[in-house]
Design a protein around this motif. Sequence first.
Motif, PDB file in Angstrom:
ATOM      1  N   ALA A 190       0.834  -1.208   0.000  1.00  0.00           N
ATOM      2  CA  ALA A 190       0.000   0.000   0.000  1.00  0.00           C
ATOM      3  C   ALA A 190       0.869   1.260   0.000  1.00  0.00           C
ATOM      4  N   LEU A 191       1.984   1.225   0.727  1.00  0.00           N
ATOM      5  CA  LEU A 191       2.870   2.380   0.771  1.00  0.00           C
ATOM      6  C   LEU A 191       3.531   2.616  -0.584  1.00  0.00           C
ATOM      7  N   ILE A 192       3.981   1.535  -1.226  1.00  0.00           N
ATOM      8  CA  ILE A 192       4.619   1.668  -2.540  1.00  0.00           C
ATOM      9  C   ILE A 192       3.633   2.229  -3.555  1.00  0.00           C
ATOM     10  N   VAL A 193       2.414   1.697  -3.566  1.00  0.00           N
ATOM     11  CA  VAL A 193       1.394   2.178  -4.494  1.00  0.00           C
ATOM     12  C   VAL A 193       1.057   3.647  -4.208  1.00  0.00           C
ATOM     13  N   SER A 194       0.948   3.992  -2.940  1.00  0.00           N
ATOM     14  CA  SER A 194       0.595   5.365  -2.575  1.00  0.00           C
ATOM     15  C   SER A 194       1.676   6.346  -3.001  1.00  0.00           C
ATOM     16  N   LEU A 195       2.937   5.981  -2.787  1.00  0.00           N
ATOM     17  CA  LEU A 195       4.033   6.858  -3.204  1.00  0.00           C
ATOM     18  C   LEU A 195       4.084   6.982  -4.724  1.00  0.00           C
ATOM     19  N   HIS A 196       3.774   5.892  -5.405  1.00  0.00           N
ATOM     20  CA  HIS A 196       3.737   5.955  -6.868  1.00  0.00           C
ATOM     21  C   HIS A 196       2.631   6.896  -7.341  1.00  0.00           C
ATOM     22  N   ILE A 197       1.467   6.837  -6.683  1.00  0.00           N
ATOM     23  CA  ILE A 197       0.353   7.704  -7.058  1.00  0.00           C
ATOM     24  C   ILE A 197       0.701   9.163  -6.781  1.00  0.00           C
ATOM     25  N   LEU A 198       1.344   9.419  -5.642  1.00  0.00           N
ATOM     26  CA  LEU A 198       1.692  10.795  -5.289  1.00  0.00           C
ATOM     27  C   LEU A 198       2.754  11.377  -6.223  1.00  0.00           C
ATOM     28  N   ARG A 199       3.676  10.536  -6.666  1.00  0.00           N
ATOM     29  CA  ARG A 199       4.758  11.015  -7.531  1.00  0.00           C
ATOM     30  C   ARG A 199       4.361  11.044  -8.992  1.00  0.00           C
ATOM     31  N   GLY A 200       3.459  10.139  -9.381  1.00  0.00           N
ATOM     32  CA  GLY A 200       3.101  10.011 -10.788  1.00  0.00           C
ATOM     33  C   GLY A 200       2.213  11.135 -11.254  1.00  0.00           C
ATOM     34  N   ARG A 201       2.356  11.472 -12.498  1.00  0.00           N
ATOM     35  CA  ARG A 201       1.499  12.475 -13.131  1.00  0.00           C
ATOM     36  C   ARG A 201       1.119  11.949 -14.503  1.00  0.00           C
ATOM     37  N   ARG A 202      -0.146  11.662 -14.711  1.00  0.00           N
ATOM     38  CA  ARG A 202      -0.589  11.176 -16.013  1.00  0.00           C
ATOM     39  C   ARG A 202      -0.560  12.322 -17.011  1.00  0.00           C
ATOM     40  N   PRO A 203       0.048  12.124 -18.156  1.00  0.00           N
ATOM     41  CA  PRO A 203       0.109  13.194 -19.157  1.00  0.00           C
ATOM     42  C   PRO A 203      -1.286  13.628 -19.597  1.00  0.00           C
ATOM     43  N   ASP A 204      -1.381  14.872 -20.022  1.00  0.00           N
ATOM     44  CA  ASP A 204      -2.662  15.395 -20.503  1.00  0.00           C
ATOM     45  C   ASP A 204      -3.121  14.588 -21.715  1.00  0.00           C
ATOM     46  N   GLY A 205      -4.389  14.206 -21.703  1.00  0.00           N
ATOM     47  CA  GLY A 205      -4.941  13.458 -22.806  1.00  0.00           C
ATOM     48  C   GLY A 205      -4.685  11.978 -22.735  1.00  0.00           C
ATOM     49  N   ALA A 206      -4.011  11.491 -21.683  1.00  0.00           N
ATOM     50  CA  ALA A 206      -3.751  10.061 -21.555  1.00  0.00           C
ATOM     51  C   ALA A 206      -5.043   9.323 -21.301  1.00  0.00           C
ATOM     52  N   ARG A 207      -5.153   8.113 -21.876  1.00  0.00           N
ATOM     53  CA  ARG A 207      -6.348   7.316 -21.723  1.00  0.00           C
ATOM     54  C   ARG A 207      -6.000   6.000 -21.080  1.00  0.00           C
ATOM     55  N   PRO A 208      -6.951   5.342 -20.402  1.00  0.00           N
ATOM     56  CA  PRO A 208      -6.705   4.029 -19.839  1.00  0.00           C
ATOM     57  C   PRO A 208      -6.276   3.037 -20.909  1.00  0.00           C
ATOM     58  N   ALA A 209      -5.516   2.021 -20.476  1.00  0.00           N
ATOM     59  CA  ALA A 209      -5.049   1.006 -21.410  1.00  0.00           C
ATOM     60  C   ALA A 209      -6.233   0.302 -22.061  1.00  0.00           C
ATOM     61  N   GLY A 210      -6.170   0.175 -23.370  1.00  0.00           N
ATOM     62  CA  GLY A 210      -7.223  -0.536 -24.070  1.00  0.00           C
ATOM     63  C   GLY A 210      -8.394   0.331 -24.483  1.00  0.00           C
ATOM     64  N   SER A 211      -8.386   1.608 -24.085  1.00  0.00           N
ATOM     65  CA  SER A 211      -9.510   2.472 -24.448  1.00  0.00           C
ATOM     66  C   SER A 211      -9.305   3.056 -25.835  1.00  0.00           C
ATOM     67  N   ARG A 212     -10.371   3.508 -26.445  1.00  0.00           N
ATOM     68  CA  ARG A 212     -10.312   4.089 -27.774  1.00  0.00           C
ATOM     69  C   ARG A 212     -10.685   5.556 -27.711  1.00  0.00           C
ATOM     70  N   PRO A 213     -10.112   6.361 -28.566  1.00  0.00           N
ATOM     71  CA  PRO A 213     -10.471   7.772 -28.566  1.00  0.00           C
ATOM     72  C   PRO A 213     -11.920   7.964 -28.963  1.00  0.00           C
ATOM     73  N   ALA A 214     -12.555   8.949 -28.363  1.00  0.00           N
ATOM     74  CA  ALA A 214     -13.965   9.215 -28.662  1.00  0.00           C
ATOM     75  C   ALA A 214     -14.098   9.738 -30.072  1.00  0.00           C
ATOM     76  N   ALA A 215     -15.182   9.346 -30.709  1.00  0.00           N
ATOM     77  CA  ALA A 215     -15.442   9.809 -32.079  1.00  0.00           C
ATOM     78  C   ALA A 215     -15.764  11.296 -32.065  1.00  0.00           C
ATOM     79  N   PRO A 216     -15.275  12.023 -33.047  1.00  0.00           N
ATOM     80  CA  PRO A 216     -15.573  13.457 -33.071  1.00  0.00           C
ATOM     81  C   PRO A 216     -17.056  13.721 -33.235  1.00  0.00           C
TER      82      PRO A 216
END
Length: 217
Positions: A190-216
């Motif tokens: 739990a500590l390792i995951v929490s520190l990873h979450i606190l340090r991590g920053r998802r890039p703008d526009g990043a999508r979950p793995a396996g997701s598809r971009p929304a149709a315009p």
Amino acid sequence: MRQTRRHLGTPRAAGIAGTVFAILMAAAIVLMRLALPGGADGADVAVNAGQRHTVRTALELLPYAGIAFLWFMGALREQAGAGEDRFVSTVFLGSGLVFVATLFASAAAAGALLAEGQDHSAFGRQFAYAMLTTYAMRMAAVFVFTASTIGHRLGVFPRPLVVLSYLAGLTLLVVGADLPWSELVFPAWALIVSLHILRGRRPDGARPAGSRPAAPA
């Protein structure tokens, strides 16, 4: 704007709550193990005032650890959002709630033994010990598996963290009470995951793995 702020605040809430849980849970386990090195079958079960005080302190930490864990679990689930897998998410939620329930039950049973002076009640000792080291840790293993699966699918957990998480889950699931101090694997994860979450920053526009971009539109 309000929704964006809430979304950006969720990872921080998960990281802080997870860190608090890890510290409190680890402290409780260490205090319990130091006071009762022989476990439920040991001959040194709270036989003096010092051991009683140490065990009582550990038991007082467990409710706060459980509360922090609920916040940690809720914040993690919020990250999945509408893209969550209902099956995995249901197991994730159920295992987390059962973990907290067994944690509280073991603490209540051990506290009742101390309050009534029944330190040498074999049934009471075995009940409290089994609830914490066997059932709670098994549910913790399921929680680790499902949380890691969700994190991997969302692209939040890198592959090394996913592998480490599955190893931690297997340790909790297979080893359990057979190996002293193995309970510390869960708060360490739990500590390792929490520190990873606190340090991590998802890039703008990043999508979950396996997701598809929304149709315009």
